[in-house]
Enzyme design. Structure first.
Site, PDB file in Angstrom:
ATOM      1  N   CYS A 193       0.846  -1.185   0.000  1.00 57.16           N
ATOM      2  CA  CYS A 193       0.000   0.000   0.000  1.00 57.16           C
ATOM      3  C   CYS A 193       0.889   1.245   0.000  1.00 57.16           C
ATOM      4  O   CYS A 193       1.924   1.271   0.660  1.00 57.16           O
ATOM      5  CB  CYS A 193      -0.881  -0.051   1.249  1.00 57.16           C
ATOM      6  SG  CYS A 193      -1.737   1.477   1.611  1.00 57.16           S
ATOM      7  N   CYS A 209      -8.168   1.410   0.835  1.00 57.57           N
ATOM      8  CA  CYS A 209      -7.362   0.519   1.672  1.00 57.57           C
ATOM      9  C   CYS A 209      -7.515  -0.899   1.148  1.00 57.57           C
ATOM     10  O   CYS A 209      -8.630  -1.342   0.853  1.00 57.57           O
ATOM     11  CB  CYS A 209      -7.836   0.611   3.124  1.00 57.57           C
ATOM     12  SG  CYS A 209      -7.063  -0.577   4.229  1.00 57.57           S
ATOM     13  N   CYS A 260      -7.416 -14.820  19.952  1.00 57.93           N
ATOM     14  CA  CYS A 260      -6.912 -13.877  18.948  1.00 57.93           C
ATOM     15  C   CYS A 260      -5.507 -13.399  19.300  1.00 57.93           C
ATOM     16  O   CYS A 260      -5.000 -12.466  18.677  1.00 57.93           O
ATOM     17  CB  CYS A 260      -7.863 -12.690  18.799  1.00 57.93           C
ATOM     18  SG  CYS A 260      -8.179 -11.801  20.331  1.00 57.93           S
TER      19      CYS A 260
END
Length: 416
Positions: free
Chosen positions: A41, A124, A373
């Site tokens: 990006c 994005c 997580c």
């Protein structure tokens, strides 16, 4: 930018099974080569959202596998991490902040809390593409309606944030306008202009956040268009999602994750199941069809309301939700010597606290399925649980957040 990382028609993870689970660090020459820069990006060095833009996706999976192996390998064999077919634009929840440049131009992007600045971007690679288009429209409408972006540093301004949530299966679209004041004289005209530009918006909500806080949403809401919520389908069930509901941001991998958790659970239809940290009830409701009884425990009142509504929406009668602290609730059940066959737990990134783990050990369920997580806190909690008489039977990492260093892990424990 590469848009397709499909592995095979059979499984999103099979393409990567032959990759060795070893960490690979690119040299400066490799990092600057076109092969490794084609997916990067333009603002990834300024934005903290994606930490692994310098690695091609297969190398990211190898890196994550190595981290899980290092932290959890002592508990047994760890199959290779399950990756995504297409690891781009998977985030169904997008938050955008607006501001002005020194030249006075209104810009939008991602707030960087450490530097107290906006990482300016028009798109994005991990966020839903519709959200980017809506943000561009809002950015254009703000000066047209003479609305000043809110400045977190000075506490001045009106328009704080834009929140977009898309239901992937139903394609329903929620837009939340977050303002610093309830006084919005032109809100009807603003809503009309936004809906004209994006007629696929299902519901439009105004959220008022008057506090001097970095939190995105306030407690007051006004529905400007539609029902004020959207509905999505996950694991064959329907879930209602309101602006403040917790809902997994990657529904494609969530189905993989929950499918693996239920596979580990091995339910036969008679078990009594506890869903700790249940949120809006996604995993508990998914398990209810294969269990005898499910009890969801959650200390967030709004989430419990959503969970009960989701049970009603799906016509599931063998589940009930309790608004309580999970550790305290399990301790009370242990004191009453209640029978529990399985505890499903999906704690926050910090893992479980000592009180919860102590209560869990006193309850003595036959099985525990721990959805984590954060492999680091999972390793810490597994040390406590194995020290309390449980044995780790199976572990499976799942890549829920491509291009970031985060990894999800499902772990099955049974009473020794």
């Amino acid at each position: 930018m590469k848009k397709d990382f499909r592995s095979s028609p059979e499984s999103s993870g099979k393409f990567y099974e032959g990759l060795l689970p070893q960490k690979r660090t690119l040299s400066a020459e490799e990092e600057e080569s076109p092969r490794n820069r084609e997916d990067i990006c333009p603002i990834y060095r300024k934005c903290s959202g994606c930490q692994m833009q310098n690695l091609p996706y297969p190398d990211q999976l190898r890196w994550k596998q190595a981290q899980v192996q290092k932290l959890l390998g002592r508990y047994g064999h760890i199959p290779f991490i399950i990756g995504m077919d297409n690891p781009c634009h998977y985030r169904n929840k997008v938050q955008t902040i607006f501001g002005r440049t020194r030249a006075g131009k209104i810009v939008s992007g991602i707030w960087q809390s450490r530097e107290e600045r906006i990482a300016i971007t028009d798109s994005c690679m991990i966020e839903d593409e519709k959200a980017s288009a809506i943000a561009a429209t809002v950015r254009r409408l703000l000066p047209a309606f003479k609305l000043e972006p809110y400045d977190l540093r000075t506490g001045r301004g009106f328009f704080r944030h834009l929140l977009v949530r898309r239901a992937v299966k139903t394609d329903q679209l929620m837009v939340v306008l977050v303002t610093a004041s309830p006084i919005f004289p032109q809100k009807a005209a603003f809503a009309k202009a936004l809906l004209k530009a994006h007629p696929d918006i299902t519901t439009l909500v105004l959220n008022i956040n008057e506090g001097d806080t970095a939190l995105m949403l306030g407690s007051r809401e006004e529905v400007l268009y539609g029902p004020g919520y959207i509905e999505d389908q996950l694991c064959g069930l329907t879930f209602r999602i309101s602006p403040r509901s917790f809902y997994q941001i990657n529904p494609v991998q969530t189905e993989v994750l929950y499918g693996k958790a239920l596979e580990f659970a091995g339910l036969t239809g008679t078990e009594r199941v506890i869903d700790a940290y249940c949120g809006i009830g996604t995993i508990g409701l998914t398990a209810a069809g294969k269990a005898g009884e499910v009890i969801g425990i959650e200390n967030n009142a709004a989430a419990v309301r959503d969970a009960r509504e989701n049970a009603r929406l799906n016509g599931i009668g063998n589940i009930r939700f309790v608004e309580a602290d999970a550790g305290r609730c399990l301790a009370e059940m242990a004191k009453e010597k209640e029978r529990v066959d399985l505890v499903l737990m999906d704690p926050p990134r910090a893992g479980s606290d000592r009180r919860f783990l102590s209560s869990l050990l006193k309850l003595e369920p036959k099985k525990i399925v721990y959805i984590s997580c954060n492999p680091e806190t999972l390793a810490r909690d597994l040390q406590t649980l194995t020290g309390g008489g449980y044995r780790v039977k199976r572990i499976q990492p799942v890549d829920m957040f491509p291009w970031t260093h985060h990894t999800e892990v499902v772990c099955l424990l049974s009473k020794s």
